[in-house]
Every structure is written in structure tokens, then in C-alpha cells.
Enzyme design. Structure first.
Site, PDB file in Angstrom:
ATOM      1  CG  HIS A 167     -31.070  78.280 -11.655  1.00 41.15           C
ATOM      2  ND1 HIS A 167     -31.690  77.424 -10.802  1.00 41.15           N
ATOM      3  CD2 HIS A 167     -29.767  77.890 -11.673  1.00 41.15           C
ATOM      4  CE1 HIS A 167     -30.810  76.560 -10.318  1.00 41.15           C
ATOM      5  NE2 HIS A 167     -29.646  76.822 -10.835  1.00 41.15           N
ATOM      6  CG  HIS A 187     -23.019  77.128 -15.544  1.00 36.07           C
ATOM      7  ND1 HIS A 187     -24.165  77.849 -15.822  1.00 36.07           N
ATOM      8  CD2 HIS A 187     -22.931  77.075 -14.203  1.00 36.07           C
ATOM      9  CE1 HIS A 187     -24.733  78.209 -14.683  1.00 36.07           C
ATOM     10  NE2 HIS A 187     -24.007  77.758 -13.688  1.00 36.07           N
TER      11      HIS A 187
END
Lengths: 242, 768
Positions: free
Chosen positions: B100, B54
Site C-alpha cells: 500500500h 495494479h
């Protein structure tokens, strides 16, 4: 005309009100921060929409404790025109300038769409709008279901203090709280008692409404009907000055 | 300097812990080698989040480099908190899209809400005032047991955050597919407006300058969120709940107004939001960009929970926090603004020239104690910045083309037959319009305030893209600019051919912008794929990057920002490859704007671009017939696409059209139906003869096509402009009546189409 737009922390339609009043209705409009204790020189006040204090506790509840509120009350008592829009209506109800309460929408969700309003009660913000005429303006709220006791409702009705009611595009009121329009959506978008969208106070100078006239004051936004409220205010102030 | 100390209760930092934190054994060995010692528990936490997929983009960086990122319109390309393109008069549009996905699957309301909060911060960190949000959502199949709850939660979360902070959510896209059953996608996009010479960057420059913390206090929420987002789901996700953050949009509204006020004083060197990996990534990235070091005093971190350890403070992803570097001696101006807006503020560190990330803390000291112990700060973290940033692991992972036979195929269109392939094309059109993938999104966008800020000129459901009026304030003067924004991706086409599918996503998004009258300027992407350690996934990813690159170059829409989300799979089952793209464009005049609705009886309907040949690959029709993605991949001719878009822009500028609508899901039939439904008026058209069945040509989803309508008098000029641009023009019919009639194929009342369209989500969300 001079217009003060109150900024609470979490106000988010403060710009919408300032823009409509200043850039469209050509008023001398400015912000007044909630930590001020005086409104300064002004002819009218807008309490704008948004989520003052995050809607924590209850929409509008905490804003009642801001330093600007006593000045707002004094202005109302002097007969100064005040327009509370959406969260502004919720705040005015919380601080007792308007009766009743705004509760959670009947379907329990936030609702944003255009609605039609029948113009009824007379006052500084509606005098130049024809009684019974229809305006199209958007709503954007989760807690817009107006409620009050039977006695208050009777007083509002009797004294012509119901400024706007949700209606069909042709002005007909819904026959039941759940009646739907041709688009399949309820005419009364939130379950408000007596289809009430906006009311005046007892003195007749404070208007609270859930729909947003300041977001429908230019044809480029799809409707300029809301400009009528600002024009009415201008006429009212000129009349007072004359 | 002596080695940093651990705390008495720290678990031992060893290889087992490193693996638990998501590192590979080789990565841990590399860290040991560079450090020349064993890291402390806090240091291992820092290394593992900074090296997570990430934060480090370790599997994607080598491929992202192939994306075009430059052009005369680019004010800020990738690498900052958001990208920016020039919109004239000294102003720029600042935008980015971010995923998300994992948090939203675990806790849909908070996951989606904090997704919106995070992307808003990325944009206003740049000095821009956010003016609009979009979102791109993917859910599992409509009848999956969790789909209803997830849709309700995600939509309420997006609305809850955006409505409160007062940024209109003006559009987006939603698709349902079984591949997302165990891994939904929530991609959030924000665009803001700033002066091009007034952008702020995430750089920690100026030796000795104060590092300041502004916003919400730090708690234990979201610890290791970035690591969680870098792993696949297996079995129960409930236990991952503590890794999800909790949002407070009111706090963010204060932070937004406060930051904009601070920006106007020009008292900052740099600023960055504390997003994924919180305090750690913001400090490290700011120092890395400036080539500096940073030293933090963890005793000074505002906190809401007792007994926070350095590890927890460094890895917390508590929301609504910003890290600022003030200009020398200007700290008080920052503090004054924070006091006005009732926000927490603290000086928590200094910029250094050591090139190291150093954190000090007093063991046992807690400012929340009634009588805190005396401060005696010890070094608890001391790591070289490059190790955590530019020199983080980077992989060119193996790729392998998937066996095409793994794709189930269905009934193909037989060339040469004229028999309809559907039993009843009219019924099929109603069915398609009522499909959750094609039907009205009204139930969703009614829950989003899409009109706040008086700028929504073309709102959700009206046109192919949203058109937003931006108020650009330049001293006393306010200039109005009109931006068009849209987001697109059809994972079915990407699955069938990642190159063409990804290129088609960019092309469709840009086509959406020209269909509302705008010139596309730039792109942001959100690349959602499965596990990159699987060679088939990596092959798809790499091919998709090439497709994006080709389309962005051909259409002159450089990529200025973006995000990669990998490991989107549950129990080994990956999602449809979903490289979502959002584009920003500019209208020269609001008079050029167009919507999709047919308007006047008697208007001419025409098809621009090469007529479809009944190629059904990846279509909604085949999905309706077979229940899975099937057919041969669609191919896009980017040169033809460019011509079509140039012609469309010329037509919009000439103000010759009454409507314009791009062909996508449901093909020509779907586009005609939507123009009829939104205009509440019928149409009568005739398809030119073709070699394939008429209903196949009606429902095929070949790219690069637009349906327009105009007054009969305008026809010659419309044809002339198309010819001039080398774009095929085909008259189809006329607007009018209350039915959609396709000669010899179908005749359906518009009311029936509208009813199906309006209620398409009812089976998922419940009747309204």
C-alpha cells in the site's frame, strides 16, 4: 466455577479471556453476546478487552447502552465477582460500576509491553496473591491513564481498593510519574494517578484493571503470573460455597 | 442486446479520457476493436482500472510465471485471494503480503491502515481466522523533512487498524534509504488458520445464484485508487488525496466475525473482498474464475452518499466491503448473520452464463432521496469478462542491464592487509548498532498490540522470527500449532545484483525461521520496483524473479501468493529494488523454539557456515563510511544455504542450543552485539586468522551464516550435527561478563551497545 465472558461488537480479547478461564484455569467458561438481556447461570463475569463499538465517542461509552448491561449491574449489586480488563475496565467505569475515568495515555500513543504490578487491595481476584507481591503482565492500550478527583482517590487509598499499582520489578513504586526503569521506559506506562493499574468497587467484588492477566497465564507466553487472579477467584467461590 | 446507455452528465468517453484514466492509446484502440463501439463513461472507467498495472499485472505476468508454486505442502497457490500451506491435522496456514505504498505516501495514517485492512480481508475471505500480522516498511533518509511525519503516521495507522481488529502485529522490518524519500513502501502481511477442506474461493458459480453485498456502504473514496497506484509520482501528491481510502477497523471486525459465522454455515458458493477497483474487480474476477457472467443491479448498492453515479459505484474503493455469492436459496442465512452483527446486506445481482459483466441502473434514481423516482433499470455497462480479466493486456517489456559504472563504489577491502579499515572498530560497532537501519524497533512495536489472542510465543525483538501459537478448532477439539513467520529484503544487495540480492532475501527469511526452530513451508512476495517502462528497471525485475525462483526452489518454499508494485518512483528517481518476501514455517514442538539472546555465563559461542572473508559489498559498514550503497555484489551459494538451514533445524530439534541468530546487517559484529544486548550479558570471542582485516570480516555481510550458543557439554554433539550436514563449525568464544570483546579488535561495554541500539530511532521519531 462458571465464568461468563461478555462479547460486545469490537471486543477482541474475548478469546484471550475465554481461553485463560476455560483452557488454563479449567473453569466452565462461555461467551454471552451483548444483545442478551440475561447472563444466565454464572459465578463470575469477565468484561474483556478490545475496542467495543470501535472506541467511537469514547472508549467504553457506547457499550453502556447494550441490552446486557442492566444484567451486569444486577450481578454486581448481588455481589457477583466481575473482572473488567482493559476496555472492560473502561466500560465498567463508563457505566458507573467503578469510579474515575480512563483517559489518553500521557505520551498519547498506544502502548503494548510488559509491566510490573504491585498487588495491594484485597478482593475476590487478589485474595490469594500476597500483599506487596509483584506480578508481570502485559498492557495494550491507548487510553489507560486512570484519573479521579482527590476525594475519590483518598477513599480508594483509605479503603484498600487499589488492587494494583505499576512498580519496579522489585516492587518499589516510582518516585515520580516519569521515573524510568533500567530498560529506559517509564515505570508508570500511561501517567495514571497514584500509579493505579486496577481498582475495586466500593462493595469489593468488581475489579477493573488496564493490564491483561489473561495474556500472562501460561509460561509459554512469557509469564504465568496472571493465572493467580483466576486461582484467587476459584478460592473465593469455593469459600462462598462452603 | 442494445448498446449500454451513458448518463446525461457523463463526460464523453474518448481517447483523451482513456489516457487520463491511465490507458495507452493502443490499449484504447484494442478496446474499441473488441467492443465494436465506443464504451460508455462507466465502461471506460471499468476497463481502465481492470487494465491498470495494479489489477492486471500486465508488465509482470510473463515473469511471475517463472516462480515455483507447487509442492506437496501447497494447499492453495497463487491466483486466489491468498495462498495456503499445509500445517498438518487437516489445517492450513493462509497468507499473503500486499503493498500500500502510494496511498501511504499521500496520507500515511489511512494509507497504512487500509493496507492492513485489505490484507486481513484477503486472508479471511479464504475462510481463515487471521492470527498475526507483519509489515515491511521503507522510509526515506532519516533527516529527510517528511520522514518523521511519515514514520509517525504509518506506524500509528498500522497500529490503529490491527490493534482495533485484534490481530497481533508480531514483527516486521524497517529500513531507511534516500531512494525512498519520495516513495515510501508499506507492505502488509497477514497469516490466518483454516481447515484445508474448508477454504472459500472467489468464484461466482451456480447460474442464477444471488450476488450479495455485505459491509460498509459505498462512498466516493478511493475512486481510481488502482490507477493512482499504477503511476509514478511527479511533483505534488496532495491532489491525489481523494484516491486514498479511509479505513474503519471496527466495521472490519464486525465483517470478520460475521463472515466467519457465515462460513460455518456453509451457505456460500464464493466470496471476495472489494479491494483495489472495488465492486468492479471483485465481480469480474469472481465471474472470470467460474467462467460465468455476472449482472449487477446498481440501484441496490448500499450507499452513504447521495447522487452516486454508476461510474463512481463501480470504481469506489470504500473499505470493509465483501461480495458474496450465496448457494441457491441460502440468502436468508447470510442476511441473518448480518443482522446479528449490525451489518448492511443487500442482494445486488445474479450469476449469469453470458460471460459478460452487465450493470443496470436507473438514470436519476437515488434510494437516498426522500421520494426516490421509480426504478427503470437500463443497461449502463455490458463488457465481455475475458477482455477485463485473462485477456487484459500483457507485455514483455524491453530489458537492459544497467551500466555497472552507474553504481558508485567506495573503498574496497584490500586483500592481504591486516590493518583495520575503520579507525576504531569498537566505536564503529556502537555506531552501527545505533544506526536507524540496525537499531531497536521498540518504539514501533510498542505501538502494536503484539499479544492479543494469547498466541505470541516469540514476540518482536526476541528472535529472528516471530513464533505464534495457532488454536486450530476442530469441533470440540482444539489443536495447538506453532508457526514461525518473518519478512525480509535488503534492497542494497538487490541493487548490486538483483539475482543474488533477491535470492538472499528468501534465504535470509528462511534462515530466520530455522533460527527460531521452524521448518520453512512457503513464501509470499511483494515486489516493489520502479517504472517498468524503463528497460533497466525491467532487467532488475526479471533478474530478481530468477533469484527468487532459484532460492524458493533450493529451499523448498514455493510461492503461494504475492503482489507486484511498480512505478515506485518520484520525479524519475526509482527506489532501491525491493522484492520483499515473507515466509511461513512450522515448529514440530514449541520446545524447539529459540531466541537470539545469549543466556548463561560460560556458554560456548560458535559460528555456523563458511566464515566471512571481509566482503563488504552492500554492507551497513560501507554505508556508514561512504553514505551510499557501494561495493561489489554479494553472492549466495544456495546449496550451502540449504545445508546450513538443515543443520540448524536439526540442532533446534535436538534442543542443544541456548540461542541462535542469523547474520545480516552489521555482519558478525552486529549479530554478536544483538545477542549480547537482548541477553543483557557480555561475550568474549576471537576471530580465526584471515587474509583480510579483522574488522572487515567482523562487519562483512556475506550470507548463509548463523551464530549460536550452547552449554559447553553440548559442543561435541553440536559439532557432530554440523559435520553430518557438511556445515563448517567454528568455535568463537564464550558468553559472560558485561562487555563484548573481540580479541585484538574491539572491547565495548554491553550497556553502551544497548544504549545506542535502544535510541537508534530517536533522531527520527523524537526522544521517547
Amino acid at each position: 466455577m462458571r465464568v461468563a465472558v461478555i462479547q460486545f461488537p469490537g471486543s477482541n480479547a474475548d478469546w484471550d479471556a475465554l481461553h485463560a478461564a476455560r483452557d488454563v484455569a479449567k473453569a466452565d467458561a462461555r461467551y454471552v453476546f451483548h444483545k442478551e438481556s440475561e447472563l444466565g447461570e454464572t459465578d463470575a463475569v469477565i468484561v474483556p478487552g478490545g475496542f467495543s463499538f470501535g472506541d467511537y465517542l469514547r472508549p467504553g461509552a457506547i457499550a453502556g447502552y447494550s441490552p446486557i448491561v442492566p444484567a451486569l449491574k444486577r450481578f454486581a449489586e448481588r455481589g457477583g465477582p466481575i473482572l473488567g480488563i482493559c476496555n472492560g475496565f473502561q466500560i465498567l467505569a463508563e457505566i458507573g460500576l467503578l469510579p474515575g475515568a480512563l483517559t489518553r495515555n500521557a505520551h498519547l500513543r498506544f502502548e503494548c509491553r510488559d509491566v510490573h504490578l504491585r498487588v495491594e487491595g484485597r478482593g475476590p481476584f487478589t485474595d490469594t496473591l500476597a500483599e506487596g507481591s509483584v506480578i508481570r503482565v502485559p498492557i495494550a492500550h491507548a487510553d489507560g491513564r486512570f484519573h479521579c478527583d482527590a476525594e475519590t482517590l483518598e477513599t480508594l487509598e483509605k479503603n484498600g481498593r487499589i488492587a494494583f499499582r505499576y512498580c519496579h520489578p522489585d516492587g518499589r513504586l516510582p518516585e515520580s510519574p516519569t521515573e524510568r526503569g533500567t530498560d529506559g521506559l517509564p515505570i508508570n506506562p500511561n501517567g495514571s494517578i497514584a500509579d493505579i493499574a486496577g481498582i475495586y468497587d466500593e462493595r469489593g467484588n468488581v475489579l477493573g484493571m488496564m493490564p491483561h492477566p489473561e495474556r500472562a497465564s501460561e509460561s509459554i507466553l512469557g509469564s504465568a503470573d496472571g493465572l493467580g487472579l483466576f486461582e484467587s477467584l476459584g478460592a473465593h467461590l469455593r469459600k462462598g460455597a462452603a | 442486446m442494445s448498446a449500454p446507455i451513458g448518463l446525461p452528465n457523463d463526460p464523453p468517453a474518448d481517447e483523451a479520457l482513456a489516457i487520463e484514466f491511465g490507458l495507452e492509446p493502443e490499449e484504447y484502440a484494442h478496446a474499441l476493436e473488441v467492443l465494436g463501439r465506443t464504451p460508455t463513461y462507466a465502461e471506460l472507467g471499468v476497463i481502465s482500472v481492470m487494465w491498470s498495472e495494479h489489477c492486471s499485472y500486465k508488465s509482470s505476468r510473463v515473469h511471475l510465471a517463472r516462480l515455483p508454486t507447487e509442492g506437496p505442502q501447497v494447499v492453495q497457490g497463487p491466483g486466489e485471494n491468498a495462498g495456503a500451506v499445509d500445517i498438518g491435522d487437516g489445517f492450513c496456514a493462509v497468507f499473503k503480503m500486499e503493498s500500500h505504498n502510494h496511498p501511504s505516501f499521500i496520507e500515511p495514517y489511512q494509507g497504512a491502515a487500509t493496507g492492513v485492512g485489505g490484507i486481513l480481508r484477503d486472508v479471511f475471505t479464504m475462510g481463515a481466522r487471521p492470527i498475526a500480522n507483519l509489515n515491511s516498511l521503507r522510509f526515506g533518509r532519516p533527516n529527510h523533512p517528511r520522514t518523521r511525519e511519515l514514520v509517525h503516521g504509518v506506524v500509528a495507522g498500522i497500529g490503529g487498524y490491527g490493534n482495533c481488529i485484534g490481530v497481533p502485529t508480531v514483527g516486521g522490518e524497517v529500513q531507511f534509504d534516500a531512494s525512498y524519500d519520495g516513495n515510501i513502501l508499506v507492505n502488509a502481511f497477514t497469516v490466518g488458520i483454516a481447515k484445508s477442506d474448508g477454504l472459500f474461493f472467489g468464484t461466482a458459480s451456480g447460474l442464477g445464484n444471488a450476488v450479495m453485498y455485505v459491509g460498509a456502504r459505498t462512498g466516493r473514496d478511493g475512486i481510481h485508487g488502482a490507477t493512482m497506484a499504477s503511476a509514478s509520482f511527479e511533483g505534488e501528491t496532495e491532489q491525489k488525496l481523494p484516491t486514498v481510502q479511509v479505513g474503519d477497523p471496527f466495521m472490519e471486525k464486525l465483517l470478520l466475525e460475521c463472515c466467519l459465522e457465515i462460513f460455518s454455515k456453509d451457505c456460500l458458493e464464493g466470496i471476495q473482498d472489494m479491494g483495489a477497483a472495488g465492486l468492479t474487480s471483485s465481480s469480474v474476477e469472481m465471474a472470470a474464475r467460474a467462467g460465468n457472467g455476472i449482472e449487477l443491479d446498481l440501484d441496490a448498492i448500499p450507499r452513504r452518499t447521495k447522487a452516486l453515479t454508476p461510474y463512481e459505484m463501480l470504481l469506489s474503493e470504500s473499505q470493509e466491503r465483501m461480495l458474496l455469492v450465496a448457494k441457491e436459496g441460502r440468502e436468508q442465512e447470510v442476511i441473518d448473520a448480518c443482522v446479528k452483527w449490525d451489518l448492511e446486506v443487500a442482494i445486488v445481482g445474479r450469476v449469469t452464463d453470458t460471460g459478460r459483466f452487465v450493470c443496470k441502473a436507473t438514470p436519476g434514481h437515488d434510494p437516498l432521496d426522500d421520494t426516490p423516482t421509480a426504478k427503470d433499470p437500463q443497461v449502463v455497462v455490458d463488457l465481455p469478462i475475458p477482455l477485463l480479466a485473462d485477456e487484459a493486456p500483457k507485455y514483455d517489456r524491453p530489458q537492459k542491464q544497467p551500466d555497472p559504472r552507474t553504481l558508485a563504489t567506495g573503498r574496497m577491502t584490500a586483500v592481504g592487509t591486516t590493518e583495520h579499515i575503520t579507525d576504531d572498530p569498537g566505536k564503529m560497532l556502537v555506531q552501527i548498532m545505533g544506526s536507524p537501519n540496525v537499531g531497536s524497533r521498540r518504539w514501533i512495536y510498542r505501538q502494536y498490540d503484539h499479544v492479543v489472542r494469547d498466541g505470541t510465543v516469540v514476540g518482536p525483538g526476541e528472535g529472528d522470527a516471530a513464533v505464534i501459537r495457532a488454536f486450530c478448532e476442530d469441533g470440540e477439539k482444539t489443536i495447538e500449532k506453532f508457526l514461525a513467520i518473518a519478512v525480509d529484503c535488503n534492497g542494497r544487495h538487490v541493487l548490486l545484483d538483483p539475482f543474488h540480492g533477491a535470492a538472499m532475501a528468501v534465504a535470509e527469511c528462511a534462515r530466520n525461521l530455522v533460527c527460531v526452530g521452524a521448518k520453512p513451508l512457503g513464501t509470499t512476495d511483494c515486489l516493489n520496483f520502479g517504472n517498468p517502462e524503463k528497460p533497466e528497471t525491467m532487467w532488475r525485475f526479471a533478474r530478481a524473479i530468477d533469484g527468487l525462483a532459484a532460492a524458493c526452489s533450493a529451499l523448498d518454499v514455493p510461492v503461494v501468493s504475492g503482489n507486484v508494485s511498480l512505478y515506485n518512483e518520484t520525479d524519475g528517481k526509482p527506489i532501491l529494488p525491493t522484492p520483499s518476501v515473507a515466509l511461513v514455517g512450522l515448529l514440530e514442538s514449541p520446545e524447539h523454539r529459540l531466541t537470539m539472546a545469549f543466556r548463561e555465563e560460560g556458554d560456548v559461542i560458535a559460528h555456523l557456515g563458511k566464515l566471512g572473508e571481509g566482503q563488504l559489498g552492500g554492507s551497513e559498514l560501507l554505508m556508514q563510511l561512504h553514505g551510499h550503497v557501494s561495493g561489489e555484489a554479494q553472492q549466495i551459494d544456495l546449496a550451502a544455504e540449504r545445508k546450513l538451514q538443515d543443520a540448524m533445524r536439526a540442532l533446534a530439534k535436538a534442543q542443544l542450543l541456548r540461542s541462535a541468530h542469523d547474520l545480516s546487517e552489521g555482519g558478525l559484529g552486529g549479530a554478536l552485539a544483538e545477542s549480547c544486548i537482548t541477553g543483557a550479558i557480555g561475550a568474549t570471542v576471537k576471530l580465526p586468522d584471515g587474509l583480510t582485516p579483522a574488522d572487515a570480516r567482523l562487519f562483512g555481510e556475506e550470507p548463509s551464516r548463523i551464530v549460536v550458543s550452547f552449554e559447553p557439554d553440548a559442543r561435541a554433539e553440536v559439532e557432530r550435527i554440523c559435520t553430518e550436514h557438511g556445515v563448517p563449525f567454528t568455535g568463537l568464544g564464550v558468553v559472560g561478563g558485561d562487555r563484548l570483546t573481540v580479541d585484538g579488535v574491539l572491547e565495548v561495554p554491553v550497556a553502551e551497545l544497548a544504549e545506542a541500539h535502544r535510541t537508534a530511532l530517536d533522531e527520527i521519531v523524537g526522544a521517547d
